[in-house]
Design an enzyme around this catalytic site. Structure first.
Site, PDB file in Angstrom:
ATOM      1  N   ASP A   1     -48.322 -12.347 -96.115  1.00 22.52           N
ATOM      2  CA  ASP A   1     -49.532 -13.171 -97.061  1.00 22.52           C
ATOM      3  C   ASP A   1     -49.965 -14.485 -96.172  1.00 22.52           C
ATOM      4  OD1 ASP A   1     -51.744 -13.641 -98.727  1.00 22.52           O
ATOM      5  OD2 ASP A   1     -50.427 -12.604-100.389  1.00 22.52           O
TER       6      ASP A   1
ATOM      7  N   GLU B   1     -55.871 -15.889-108.174  1.00 22.60           N
ATOM      8  CA  GLU B   1     -54.484 -16.356-108.105  1.00 22.60           C
ATOM      9  C   GLU B   1     -53.909 -17.277-109.050  1.00 22.60           C
ATOM     10  OE1 GLU B   1     -53.011 -16.500-104.018  1.00 22.60           O
ATOM     11  OE2 GLU B   1     -54.866 -15.685-103.097  1.00 22.60           O
TER      12      GLU B   1
END
Length: 633
Positions: A310, A516
Site C-alpha cells: 500500500d 480511511e
C-alpha cells in the site's frame, strides 16, 4: 581498388545485417508468439540489477516524468487519491499524460512498458465526469445477480481504460466486522460468504478466465479490461475497535475462516495483483509478514501474480514510520512484496534496495521472483504489444448512458427499506407521484459529493456538486407529476413547516465524506443538523428518511418518529435510482449485508454472536411491489 572497397563495404553490410538478424532472433521476449515462460526468461536474462529494481518501483505521477522513467527504469506509476493532471481533466488529458510516462519507459534499453495504477474503487472515481457507482452493494446483488456485479466491473474497467490507465486497485475484499472502521464502506459485508460472492467483479474488471487456462495464473483480457487488485491482505476489517491500520487479534482458524476465503476465490478467478494491508495480525505488521505473504499466499494458494504494497506501506513497518527505512525495505521485500508503492522518495528506495542486494542481505532469488511476477502480469496484459493509451476509447468516460443506467439499476437494487409506515397496514411507500406539494429536505438531498462519499474526485471526497450526476432532489423532480410542487429546504424550521401544507416529505441526511482513518468513529452519528432535521420535519408531516452513509449509523431513538426509513448507503452519481423505488417504478428488494446496531456499546456485533440484539438484523429488508402502471404508460 575501388572495386575491392566496394566488395569489402558490401561484405560489411551483409555482416551487419546478419548480426542484426541474429540479434533480433534472440529477442524472444518481443515476440508474442513465444510461450509466456520463454518471454519472461529471455527478458530477465538481459536485465541488470538496476533494471530489475526499477521494475519493483511504483512512483507517484507528481514526481514522474518521461526522463525519470528512463533514468531509473521505473516499472509503474500511481495516481494517489485526487492526484490528477488538472482539475476536471478530460479523458484525453489523462491519456496524454499516461502516454508521456509510457514513452519514457519504452525509450529504455529494453523497452519494458510501465503499468499505471489508480484507486478505481467505485468507478473511475478520481476522474471528473466518470460514472460513480455505489460503494456498498447489498444482498440483492450478492450471489443473486452476479451478472450485474460483473457488468459493474466491466463498466469500471472501460472507463479506466478510457483514461489510458490499465491497472485498478479494486476490489476491496475486506470483511468489515466493526462499522466503527473508517473503511467499512469499502467492504461488502460482515459475512465472508457475501464478500466471496462479490469477487465476481474480478472477471468483470479483467475478463473471464478461458477454459483450460493454467490454474491460479493471472488473466487479463482484451484492451477494454484492466489488471485488478484484491486488497488488503489480510484481516484489515477485523482490527480492534475498528481502528484503521490497527491490530487484528484473532487466532489462525478465525483468520482463515473469516478474512481469507475471498482471497482463495480471487486467486481462482485469475486476479492479477494483491495489495498488502497496513494493519497487523496479532502484533505483526502485514507488510513484514513472510509467513502470510510468501508462505500462504504465494506457496499455499499458488498465487502467481504480483504482490504490491500500500502507499507508504513499508514505511509504516516501523513505529514511527520511516524510523529505520533501510530495515523497512529489507523486511518488506523479504516478506514477499514484489512492487513497492513508494510513492515519492523513490531514489532512496532504489538505493537502499540495491545496497541490500549487493551486501547479500536480500538474495538475488527474491529480486528475480518479484520481477518475474511483475513481467508475467505485463506480458499477460499485452502491454508489450499495446503499451499506449487509446484515444479512441476516451468517449467511454462517463458519457455512456449504458453505464449511467447500470449504476442506477445497482442503486435501486441495493436500497434497503427498514420501515414502511407507523402502521404496517398503512404503508407510506410507494409514494404518490401526484400530490399538491411535497418537501425535500436534508443536507444530502441536493449534494452529489455527499451521495458519493470518499474516494471521489479527491482522496477524502468533498461535499458539493463535484462531478456530473443526479441528486436526490433532481431525481424527485424527474419522477413526480408535472403539477406536483416540489419545495426544497435543507433544514426547515417549525414555522416554515407549519406555514406549508405538505402532503409528505423526503428527508435525506447522513455522513459527510470521509476516507480511511478519517472515518474512524466511536459514535457513528450522522452529520448535524441531520437529527434535528429529522425531528422537525417528521413531527410536522409524514416523512421518508433516506440515510446516506457508508455503514449503519446511530438512529434508534428516531425510528419511532419516522414514517418510513431507507438505507441508501453511498449511491454515487445516479440518485435517480432512489426515486425509482421511492415512487414505485420498481419495488424494494434489498437486504442488509451487515447488522444494524442499537447502540455503539454493542460493537463489535455480528450475526451469530451470542450477544446479538440488533435494531435491524443481518439480511433484513422489507419488500414492496412496483406500482401498477396505467395501460397507456
Amino acid at each position: 581498388m575501388g572495386r575491392l572497397v566496394a566488395h569489402i563495404t558490401a561484405g560489411l553490410v551483409v555482416l551487419w545485417l546478419c548480426t542484426a538478424a541474429v540479434e533480433a532472433e534472440y529477442m524472444k521476449y518481443k515476440d508474442p508468439k513465444q510461450p509466456l515462460k520463454v518471454r519472461i526468461k529471455d527478458l530477465m536474462s538481459r536485465m541488470t540489477l538496476e533494471e530489475k529494481i526499477g521494475q519493483m518501483t511504483q512512483i507517484e505521477r507528481q514526481v514522474a516524468s518521461a526522463d525519470i522513467m528512463k533514468k531509473y527504469f521505473i516499472g509503474s506509476v500511481v495516481s494517489g487519491g485526487g492526484s490528477v493532471p488538472a482539475p476536471k481533466a478530460s479523458a484525453e488529458a489523462w491519456i496524454n499524460m499516461v502516454n508521456e510516462f509510457q514513452k519514457g519507459a519504452l525509450s529504455t534499453r529494453l523497452g519494458i512498458p510501465m503499468i499505471y495504477g489508480i484507486d478505481a474503487v467505485h468507478g473511475q472515481n478520481n476522474v471528473y465526469n466518470a460514472t460513480i457507482f455505489l460503494t456498498m452493494l447489498v444482498l440483492e446483488l450478492q450471489g443473486k445477480d452476479p451478472e450485474l456485479v460483473k457488468k459493474i466491473g466491466a463498466a469500471t474497467a472501460l472507463e479506466v481504460r478510457a483514461t489510458g490507465i490499465s491497472y485498478a486497485f479494486a476490489p476491496c475484499i475486506a470483511v468489515c466486522r466493526d462499522p466503527r472502521w473508517g473503511r467499512c464502506y469499502e467492504s461488502y459485508s460482515e459475512d465472508h460468504k457475501i464478500v466471496q460472492s462479490m469477487t465476481e467483479i474480478i472477471p468483470g474488471l479483467q475478463g473471464d478466465v478461458p477454459l483450460n487456462y493454467p490454474k491460479n495464473l493471472p488473466f487479463v483480457g482484451p484492451r477494454t479490461k484492466v489488471a485488478s487488485c484484491a486488497k488488503h491482505f489480510v484481516g484489515d476489517g477485523g482490527t480492534t475497535n475498528g481502528i484503521d491500520e490497527s491490530n487484528t487479534v484473532i487466532d489462525w482458524n478465525e483468520l482463515l475462516n473469516i478474512h481469507m476465503p475471498a482471497y482463495l476465490d480471487s486467486v481462482k478467478k485469475g486476479v492479477a495483483t494483491v495489495m498488502v494491508s497496513y494493519s497487523s495480525w496479532n502484533g505483526e505488521k502485514m507488510h513484514a509478514n513472510y509467513d502470510l505473504i510468501t508462505g500462504y499466499l504465494k506457496k499455499t494458494l499458488k498465487f502467481k501474480g504480483f504482490v504490491i504494497s500500500d502507499m507508504w506501506g513499508i514505511d509504516r513497518i516501523t513505529t514511527p514510520p520511516r524510523a529505520n527505512y533501510t530495515y523497512s525495505v529489507q523486511a518488506g521485500i523479504h516478506a514477499g512484496i514484489d512492487m513497492v508503492m513508494v510513492p515519492d522518495e523513490f531514489v532512496e528506495f532504489i538505493d537502499d534496495l540495491t545496497l541490500l542486494v549487493k551486501k547479500n542481505v536480500i538474495p538475488m532469488s527474491r529480486i528475480n521472483d518479484a520481477v518475474r511476477r511483475i513481467l508475467r502480469v505485463k506480458f499477460i496484459m499485452g502491454l508489450f504489444e499495446n503499451p499506449m493509451g487509446d484515444l479512441s476509447l476516451a468517449n467511454h468516460l462517463g458519457s455512456q448512458q449504458e453505464h449511467r443506467e447500470l449504476a442506477r439499476e445497482a442503486v435501486r437494487k441495493s436500497l434497503v427499506l427498514l420501515k414502511n409506515g407507523k402502521d404496517e397496514n398503512e404503508p407510506l411507500i410507494p409514494l404518490p407521484t401526484a400530490s399538491e406539494k411535497i418537501l425535500v429536505a436534508g443536507s444530502h438531498a441536493n449534494d452529489i459529493g455527499n451521495q458519493c462519499g470518499g474516494w471521489t474526485i479527491q482522496w477524502e471526497g468533498l461535499s458539493g456538486n463535484i462531478t456530473a450526476g443526479t441528486t436526490i432532489l433532481t431525481a424527485v423532480k424527474n419522477s413526480v407529476d408535472p403539477l406536483t410542487e416540489v419545495v426544497y429546504n435543507e433544514n426547515p424550521d417549525t414555522e416554515f413547516l407549519k406555514a406549508n401544507n405538505f402532503s409528505y416529505a423526503i428527508v435525506a441526511v447522513g455522513e459527510l465524506p470521509y476516507v480511511e482513518m478519517l472515518g474512524d468513529s466511536s459514535t457513528l452519528t450522522i452529520a448535524e443538523p441531520g437529527y434535528s432535521t429529522i425531528t422537525n420535519v417528521c413531527a410536522s408531516v409524514k416523512c421518508v428518511v433516506v440515510i446516506i452513509s457508508g455503514r449503519p449509523i446511530f438512529i434508534e431513538p428516531y425510528v419511532e418518529k419516522i414514517d418510513a426509513l431507507v438505507a441508501a448507503w453511498l449511491p454515487g452519481t445516479e440518485g435517480q435510482g432512489i426515486a425509482d423505488v421511492l415512487f414505485g417504478e420498481y419495488g424494494f428488494t434489498g437486504k442488509l449485508a451487515r447488522t444494524w446496531f442499537r447502540t455503539v456499546d454493542q460493537l463489535p456485533m455480528n450475526v451469530g454472536d451470542s450477544h446479538y440484539d440488533p435494531l435491524f438484523p443481518f439480511d433484513y429488508g422489507l419488500t414492496t411491489s412496483p406500482r401498477v402502471m396505467k395501460a397507456s404508460q
